[in-house]
Design a protein around this motif. Structure first.
Motif, PDB file in Angstrom:
ATOM      1  N   ASP A  72      28.470  30.620  29.154  1.00 26.30           N
ATOM      2  CA  ASP A  72      28.444  32.168  29.228  1.00 26.30           C
ATOM      3  C   ASP A  72      27.465  32.757  30.218  1.00 26.30           C
ATOM      4  O   ASP A  72      27.596  33.807  30.917  1.00 26.30           O
ATOM      5  N   ALA A  73      26.518  31.941  30.851  1.00 19.74           N
ATOM      6  CA  ALA A  73      25.557  31.916  31.999  1.00 19.74           C
ATOM      7  C   ALA A  73      26.326  32.322  33.207  1.00 19.74           C
ATOM      8  O   ALA A  73      25.976  33.092  33.943  1.00 19.74           O
ATOM      9  N   LEU A  74      27.021  31.319  33.424  1.00 23.75           N
ATOM     10  CA  LEU A  74      27.934  31.291  34.541  1.00 23.75           C
ATOM     11  C   LEU A  74      29.048  32.638  34.540  1.00 23.75           C
ATOM     12  O   LEU A  74      29.219  33.276  35.479  1.00 23.75           O
ATOM     13  N   THR A  75      29.593  32.824  33.579  1.00 24.17           N
ATOM     14  CA  THR A  75      30.811  33.862  33.377  1.00 24.17           C
ATOM     15  C   THR A  75      29.715  35.360  33.814  1.00 24.17           C
ATOM     16  O   THR A  75      30.251  36.068  34.530  1.00 24.17           O
ATOM     17  N   ASP A  76      28.529  35.556  33.212  1.00 20.05           N
ATOM     18  CA  ASP A  76      27.656  36.726  33.815  1.00 20.05           C
ATOM     19  C   ASP A  76      27.482  36.807  35.154  1.00 20.05           C
ATOM     20  O   ASP A  76      27.430  37.803  35.687  1.00 20.05           O
ATOM     21  N   ALA A  77      26.931  35.549  35.628  1.00 21.04           N
ATOM     22  CA  ALA A  77      26.771  35.534  36.919  1.00 21.04           C
ATOM     23  C   ALA A  77      28.011  35.828  38.014  1.00 21.04           C
ATOM     24  O   ALA A  77      27.845  36.656  38.896  1.00 21.04           O
ATOM     25  N   LEU A  78      29.107  35.316  37.507  1.00 19.32           N
ATOM     26  CA  LEU A  78      30.411  35.314  38.166  1.00 19.32           C
ATOM     27  C   LEU A  78      30.733  37.173  38.161  1.00 19.32           C
ATOM     28  O   LEU A  78      31.390  37.337  39.261  1.00 19.32           O
ATOM     29  N   ALA A  79      30.492  37.740  36.944  1.00 19.22           N
ATOM     30  CA  ALA A  79      30.875  38.939  36.948  1.00 19.22           C
ATOM     31  C   ALA A  79      29.992  39.832  38.055  1.00 19.22           C
ATOM     32  O   ALA A  79      30.147  40.946  38.623  1.00 19.22           O
ATOM     33  N   ALA A  80      28.719  39.241  38.196  1.00 23.09           N
ATOM     34  CA  ALA A  80      27.751  39.981  39.109  1.00 23.09           C
ATOM     35  C   ALA A  80      28.117  39.874  40.566  1.00 23.09           C
ATOM     36  O   ALA A  80      28.192  40.759  41.222  1.00 23.09           O
ATOM     37  N   VAL A  81      28.897  38.644  40.718  1.00 21.07           N
ATOM     38  CA  VAL A  81      29.387  38.309  41.975  1.00 21.07           C
ATOM     39  C   VAL A  81      30.607  39.328  42.238  1.00 21.07           C
ATOM     40  O   VAL A  81      30.682  39.786  43.228  1.00 21.07           O
ATOM     41  N   ARG A  83      30.964  42.056  41.196  1.00 18.85           N
ATOM     42  CA  ARG A  83      30.742  43.714  41.451  1.00 18.85           C
ATOM     43  C   ARG A  83      30.210  43.716  42.865  1.00 18.85           C
ATOM     44  O   ARG A  83      30.617  44.614  43.724  1.00 18.85           O
ATOM     45  N   ILE A  84      29.358  42.589  43.471  1.00 12.22           N
ATOM     46  CA  ILE A  84      29.113  42.597  44.755  1.00 12.22           C
ATOM     47  C   ILE A  84      30.435  42.589  45.768  1.00 12.22           C
ATOM     48  O   ILE A  84      30.246  43.496  46.728  1.00 12.22           O
ATOM     49  N   LEU A  85      31.002  41.744  45.488  1.00 15.77           N
ATOM     50  CA  LEU A  85      32.155  41.631  46.521  1.00 15.77           C
ATOM     51  C   LEU A  85      33.297  42.743  46.486  1.00 15.77           C
ATOM     52  O   LEU A  85      33.746  43.064  47.463  1.00 15.77           O
ATOM     53  N   SER A  86      33.082  43.794  45.220  1.00 17.27           N
ATOM     54  CA  SER A  86      33.923  44.768  45.355  1.00 17.27           C
ATOM     55  C   SER A  86      33.504  45.937  46.076  1.00 17.27           C
ATOM     56  O   SER A  86      34.212  46.821  46.366  1.00 17.27           O
ATOM     57  N   THR A  87      32.157  45.955  46.552  1.00 16.82           N
ATOM     58  CA  THR A  87      31.882  46.876  47.463  1.00 16.82           C
ATOM     59  C   THR A  87      31.886  46.557  48.785  1.00 16.82           C
ATOM     60  O   THR A  87      31.697  47.213  49.749  1.00 16.82           O
ATOM     61  N   ASN A  88      32.392  45.356  49.165  1.00 22.36           N
ATOM     62  CA  ASN A  88      32.542  44.647  50.429  1.00 22.36           C
ATOM     63  C   ASN A  88      33.728  43.920  50.403  1.00 22.36           C
ATOM     64  O   ASN A  88      33.875  42.605  50.430  1.00 22.36           O
ATOM     65  N   SER A  89      34.945  44.487  50.555  1.00 18.97           N
ATOM     66  CA  SER A  89      36.199  43.714  50.100  1.00 18.97           C
ATOM     67  C   SER A  89      37.021  43.805  51.378  1.00 18.97           C
ATOM     68  O   SER A  89      38.236  43.246  51.271  1.00 18.97           O
ATOM     69  N   SER A  90      36.393  43.527  52.496  1.00 19.80           N
ATOM     70  CA  SER A  90      37.264  43.089  53.658  1.00 19.80           C
ATOM     71  C   SER A  90      36.411  42.150  54.408  1.00 19.80           C
ATOM     72  O   SER A  90      35.184  41.623  54.233  1.00 19.80           O
ATOM     73  N   GLY A  91      37.124  41.299  55.210  1.00 23.90           N
ATOM     74  CA  GLY A  91      36.677  40.147  55.843  1.00 23.90           C
ATOM     75  C   GLY A  91      36.929  38.949  55.313  1.00 23.90           C
ATOM     76  O   GLY A  91      37.047  39.066  53.746  1.00 23.90           O
ATOM     77  N   PRO A  92      36.750  37.841  55.644  1.00 26.46           N
ATOM     78  CA  PRO A  92      37.034  36.591  54.999  1.00 26.46           C
ATOM     79  C   PRO A  92      35.739  36.317  54.074  1.00 26.46           C
ATOM     80  O   PRO A  92      34.715  36.900  54.139  1.00 26.46           O
ATOM     81  N   LEU A  93      35.991  35.220  53.081  1.00 25.70           N
ATOM     82  CA  LEU A  93      34.770  34.751  52.126  1.00 25.70           C
ATOM     83  C   LEU A  93      34.383  33.218  52.671  1.00 25.70           C
ATOM     84  O   LEU A  93      35.669  32.657  53.183  1.00 25.70           O
ATOM     85  N   PRO A 127      30.360  24.281  40.071  1.00 18.68           N
ATOM     86  CA  PRO A 127      31.085  24.920  41.262  1.00 18.68           C
ATOM     87  C   PRO A 127      32.290  24.768  41.248  1.00 18.68           C
ATOM     88  O   PRO A 127      33.033  25.695  42.203  1.00 18.68           O
ATOM     89  N   LEU A 128      33.253  24.325  40.574  1.00 19.68           N
ATOM     90  CA  LEU A 128      34.573  24.418  40.579  1.00 19.68           C
ATOM     91  C   LEU A 128      35.155  25.568  39.917  1.00 19.68           C
ATOM     92  O   LEU A 128      36.080  26.301  40.591  1.00 19.68           O
ATOM     93  N   LEU A 129      34.611  26.241  38.867  1.00 17.75           N
ATOM     94  CA  LEU A 129      34.708  27.434  38.598  1.00 17.75           C
ATOM     95  C   LEU A 129      34.462  28.418  39.430  1.00 17.75           C
ATOM     96  O   LEU A 129      35.085  29.475  39.531  1.00 17.75           O
ATOM     97  N   ILE A 130      33.264  28.267  40.275  1.00 19.27           N
ATOM     98  CA  ILE A 130      33.231  29.427  41.217  1.00 19.27           C
ATOM     99  C   ILE A 130      34.023  29.403  42.280  1.00 19.27           C
ATOM    100  O   ILE A 130      34.584  30.322  42.647  1.00 19.27           O
ATOM    101  N   ALA A 131      34.482  28.240  42.649  1.00 25.55           N
ATOM    102  CA  ALA A 131      35.471  28.124  43.639  1.00 25.55           C
ATOM    103  C   ALA A 131      37.012  28.638  42.959  1.00 25.55           C
ATOM    104  O   ALA A 131      37.595  29.382  43.857  1.00 25.55           O
ATOM    105  N   ASN A 132      37.274  28.362  41.907  1.00 20.88           N
ATOM    106  CA  ASN A 132      38.636  29.129  41.269  1.00 20.88           C
ATOM    107  C   ASN A 132      38.293  30.445  41.113  1.00 20.88           C
ATOM    108  O   ASN A 132      39.482  31.186  41.665  1.00 20.88           O
ATOM    109  N   PHE A 133      37.084  30.890  40.792  1.00 19.38           N
ATOM    110  CA  PHE A 133      36.963  32.444  40.669  1.00 19.38           C
ATOM    111  C   PHE A 133      37.107  33.123  42.120  1.00 19.38           C
ATOM    112  O   PHE A 133      37.769  34.143  42.125  1.00 19.38           O
TER     113      PHE A 133
END
Length: 246
Positions: A72-81, A83-93, A127-133
C-alpha cells in the motif's frame, strides 16, 4: 535489452532516483541537480536532502516511501510519481535503481523469514514494481525509458553470508531482463559500480568471519585504498544516461 523509441534530444531526461539520501544516491542527486536534470527522489528520511529540493523547487521533487514496507505504501508513492510525471510528459525517462540493503548477513541456515522478506522487498520487489509502473507510464506518454540497475557482482556469483543480497539482486536482474524483452520502448542497463566507499562497506567490514568468511577481503579494500568514491561512480552513471538518452 530492447530497442527504444528515438529519444527527444531537445528535452532533458526526467530521472527517477531511489535511495537519494546518502552514499551513491546522494552523490547522484547532487550531480543531477548540478547538470539540470528534472529529478524525482524516492526514499526514506528525505529531511536529509530537503535543502537540495528547496534550492531547486522546479527541478527536484521528493516522494517519501519505505521500499521495505507493505504494498500500500508503494502504491501511494507511485500515485504521487504519476501526478508528477503527468505535469511533465515530454522527453525521456530514466530510472536509476539505486536503493538496496545488504542485510541480513549470516549463514543461510540462520536467516529469518522477516530478514529475507525485507531484503527481497527492498532489493527486488519494490524496484521491480517501480520499473513496471514506469514502463506503462512511458508507453502511455510515448516516451522512451532507460532503467539503470545499480547492480553487483553478488547478482552473478555466490558470496558466503550473503544469501539474502545475492538472491534478491539476481532475481531483480532477471525481472528487469524479462521486462525489457517484453517492451521495445525501454532499455535496461545493469551497471556494477565496483566496491565503493559507503556505509554499506562499513557494515560489511564490521562482520564476524563466522557470519561472512570473506570479510577480510573487504577489509583489505580499505587498507589498500582501492574503494571507489561515490562521486566518481555517480559521474559514470550520468554519462550512461547522456549516452543513451541525451
Amino acid at each position: 535489452m530492447s530497442s527504444m523509441n528515438t529519444p527527444d534530444k531537445t528535452t532533458p531526461p526526467t530521472v527517477i532516483l531511489s535511495g537519494p539520501t546518502r552514499g551513491l544516491g546522494r552523490a547522484l542527486l547532487d550531480r543531477l541537480v548540478s547538470q539540470g536534470f528534472p529529478t524525482v527522489g524516492l526514499g526514506r528520511d528525505l529531511g536529509r536532502i530537503a535543502a537540495v529540493a528547496r534550492s531547486a523547487p522546479a527541478q527536484v521533487q521528493l516522494v517519501e516511501v519505505d521500499l521495505g514496507a507493505d504494498s500500500d505504501a508503494l502504491t501511494d508513492a507511485l500515485a504521487a510519481v504519476r501526478r508528477i510525471l503527468s505535469t511533465n510528459s515530454s522527453g525521456p525517462l530514466a530510472f536509476i535503481s539505486n536503493a538496496s540493503i545488504i542485510e541480513p548477513i549470516g549463514q543461510a541456515t540462520g536467516l529469518t523469514c522477516s530478514g529475507l522478506e525485507r531484503a527481497m522487498r527492498i532489493n527486488c520487489l519494490a524496484p521491480l514494481l517501480i520499473a513496471n509502473f514506469l514502463t506503462k507510464t512511458a508507453q502511455a506518454q510515448g516516451r522512451p525509458l532507460l532503467v539503470l540497475d545499480v547492480s553487483s557482482g553478488a547478482a552473478c556469483r555466490p558470496i558466503r553470508g550473503w544469501q539474502a543480497y545475492c538472491t534478491s539482486k539476481a532475481a531483480y536482474k532477471m525481472g528487469l531482463d524479462v521486462l525489457a524483452a517484453e517492451n521495445s520502448h525501454i532499455k535496461v542497463v545493469h551497471f556494477d559500480p565496483g566496491v565503493m566507499d559507503t556505509s554499506m562497506q562499513d557494515l560489511i567490514r564490521a562482520q564476524h568471519v563466522e557470519d561472512m568468511p570473506e570479510v577480510e577481503v573487504f577489509r583489505s579494500y580499505r587498507e589498500k585504498g582501492t574503494l571507489k568514491a561515490p562521486f566518481t561512480v555517480a559521474t559514470e552513471l550520468i554519462e550512461l544516461i547522456e549516452r543513451h538518452l541525451s
